[in-house]
Design a protein around this motif. Structure first.
Motif, PDB file in Angstrom:
ATOM      1  N   ARG A 111      43.493  32.870   8.124  1.00  0.00           N
ATOM      2  CA  ARG A 111      42.143  32.345   7.959  1.00  0.00           C
ATOM      3  C   ARG A 111      41.885  31.757   6.562  1.00  0.00           C
ATOM      4  O   ARG A 111      41.258  30.722   6.435  1.00  0.00           O
ATOM      5  N   ASP A 112      42.352  32.432   5.547  1.00  0.00           N
ATOM      6  CA  ASP A 112      41.929  32.101   4.190  1.00  0.00           C
ATOM      7  C   ASP A 112      42.999  31.494   3.296  1.00  0.00           C
ATOM      8  O   ASP A 112      42.738  31.235   2.139  1.00  0.00           O
ATOM      9  N   SER A 113      44.178  31.302   3.817  1.00  0.00           N
ATOM     10  CA  SER A 113      45.260  30.845   2.962  1.00  0.00           C
ATOM     11  C   SER A 113      45.700  29.438   3.337  1.00  0.00           C
ATOM     12  O   SER A 113      45.946  29.146   4.492  1.00  0.00           O
ATOM     13  N   GLY A 114      45.817  28.610   2.337  1.00  0.00           N
ATOM     14  CA  GLY A 114      46.383  27.289   2.561  1.00  0.00           C
ATOM     15  C   GLY A 114      47.869  27.344   2.843  1.00  0.00           C
ATOM     16  O   GLY A 114      48.459  26.364   3.268  1.00  0.00           O
ATOM     17  N   VAL A 120      43.433  22.674   6.311  1.00  0.00           N
ATOM     18  CA  VAL A 120      42.289  22.893   7.193  1.00  0.00           C
ATOM     19  C   VAL A 120      41.099  23.332   6.347  1.00  0.00           C
ATOM     20  O   VAL A 120      41.153  24.344   5.652  1.00  0.00           O
ATOM     21  N   GLU A 121      40.034  22.561   6.399  1.00  0.00           N
ATOM     22  CA  GLU A 121      38.867  22.842   5.564  1.00  0.00           C
ATOM     23  C   GLU A 121      37.890  23.805   6.225  1.00  0.00           C
ATOM     24  O   GLU A 121      37.259  24.604   5.548  1.00  0.00           O
ATOM     25  N   ASP A 122      37.719  23.697   7.531  1.00  0.00           N
ATOM     26  CA  ASP A 122      36.759  24.536   8.245  1.00  0.00           C
ATOM     27  C   ASP A 122      37.501  25.289   9.346  1.00  0.00           C
ATOM     28  O   ASP A 122      37.641  24.804  10.469  1.00  0.00           O
ATOM     29  N   TYR A 123      37.988  26.477   9.008  1.00  0.00           N
ATOM     30  CA  TYR A 123      38.809  27.261   9.926  1.00  0.00           C
ATOM     31  C   TYR A 123      38.120  27.480  11.268  1.00  0.00           C
ATOM     32  O   TYR A 123      38.723  27.279  12.325  1.00  0.00           O
ATOM     33  N   ASP A 124      36.860  27.929  11.250  1.00  0.00           N
ATOM     34  CA  ASP A 124      36.167  28.240  12.502  1.00  0.00           C
ATOM     35  C   ASP A 124      36.043  27.011  13.400  1.00  0.00           C
ATOM     36  O   ASP A 124      36.282  27.090  14.599  1.00  0.00           O
ATOM     37  N   ARG A 125      35.693  25.897  12.819  1.00  0.00           N
ATOM     38  CA  ARG A 125      35.571  24.668  13.622  1.00  0.00           C
ATOM     39  C   ARG A 125      36.942  24.231  14.145  1.00  0.00           C
ATOM     40  O   ARG A 125      37.078  23.839  15.302  1.00  0.00           O
ATOM     41  N   PHE A 126      37.945  24.299  13.301  1.00  0.00           N
ATOM     42  CA  PHE A 126      39.300  23.936  13.706  1.00  0.00           C
ATOM     43  C   PHE A 126      39.754  24.802  14.877  1.00  0.00           C
ATOM     44  O   PHE A 126      40.274  24.311  15.874  1.00  0.00           O
ATOM     45  N   GLU A 128      37.849  26.448  17.031  1.00  0.00           N
ATOM     46  CA  GLU A 128      37.063  26.092  18.221  1.00  0.00           C
ATOM     47  C   GLU A 128      37.601  24.827  18.882  1.00  0.00           C
ATOM     48  O   GLU A 128      37.679  24.746  20.108  1.00  0.00           O
ATOM     49  N   GLU A 129      37.967  23.849  18.079  1.00  0.00           N
ATOM     50  CA  GLU A 129      38.517  22.606  18.622  1.00  0.00           C
ATOM     51  C   GLU A 129      39.861  22.850  19.327  1.00  0.00           C
ATOM     52  O   GLU A 129      40.125  22.289  20.377  1.00  0.00           O
ATOM     53  N   LEU A 130      40.687  23.704  18.728  1.00  0.00           N
ATOM     54  CA  LEU A 130      41.970  24.026  19.382  1.00  0.00           C
ATOM     55  C   LEU A 130      41.735  24.734  20.716  1.00  0.00           C
ATOM     56  O   LEU A 130      42.393  24.411  21.720  1.00  0.00           O
ATOM     57  N   ILE A 131      40.827  25.684  20.733  1.00  0.00           N
ATOM     58  CA  ILE A 131      40.511  26.389  21.984  1.00  0.00           C
ATOM     59  C   ILE A 131      40.018  25.411  23.030  1.00  0.00           C
ATOM     60  O   ILE A 131      40.450  25.443  24.184  1.00  0.00           O
ATOM     61  N   ARG A 132      39.139  24.520  22.625  1.00  0.00           N
ATOM     62  CA  ARG A 132      38.621  23.525  23.574  1.00  0.00           C
ATOM     63  C   ARG A 132      39.738  22.602  24.063  1.00  0.00           C
ATOM     64  O   ARG A 132      39.828  22.304  25.253  1.00  0.00           O
ATOM     65  N   LEU A 133      40.600  22.208  23.167  1.00  0.00           N
ATOM     66  CA  LEU A 133      41.722  21.343  23.529  1.00  0.00           C
ATOM     67  C   LEU A 133      42.622  22.019  24.558  1.00  0.00           C
ATOM     68  O   LEU A 133      43.088  21.393  25.511  1.00  0.00           O
TER      69      LEU A 133
END
Length: 137
Positions: A111-114, A120-126, A128-133
């Motif tokens: 979650r917090d490590s580059g 990835v700038e917004d982990y939660d949004r990223f 969610e997008e993967l789950i939707r994909l």
């Protein structure tokens, strides 16, 4: 290279990104005596002890595969096996403090490590997008 990457189709970008993240995550897990299968098993043990069969079903693998995963986790100190107090013939697999700690570290690192996900700038949004994909058909 950057100019070349910008011309790639999305499918190729996803494939390369997946391989890069998987390699980084594999290296992290190996440094902590874990595998992807082991990490999934630890995740499914957080609610409490389970039998090998229950754990195999939760992880969607065979009992034989789970047996090998549990043994590796046991040798690494991430889980223990003990008799079920309600039925001594059954063995329960339980997360140890070390297993709980390494699972928490893996979640934090993801979650917090580059180091793992890179830019990835917004982990939660990223996520969610993967789950939707994955789930939208």
């Amino acid at each position: 290279m950057r100019d070349d990457v910008s011309s790639w189709p999305v499918g190729r970008l996803l494939s390369v990104a997946a391989r890069l993240v998987e390699r980084r995550f594999h290296d992290f897990l190996a440094a902590h005596q874990l595998s992807h299968a082991g990490l999934i098993a630890l995740h499914h043990l957080t609610p409490g002890p389970r039998t090998q069969r229950e754990l195999a079903a939760a992880c969607r693998v065979t009992d034989q595969t789970m047996s090998r995963t549990i043994e590796h986790l046991r040798r690494s100190g991430h889980v223990v096996k003990r008799a079920d107090p309600h039925d001594r013939r059954r063995m329960l697999v339980e997360l140890t403090e070390a297993g709980d700690a390494v699972l928490a570290m893996a979640r934090e690192k993801e979650r917090d490590s580059g180091d793992l996900l890179g830019a990835v700038e917004d982990y939660d949004r990223f996520r969610e997008e993967l789950i939707r994909l994955i789930t939208v058909t």
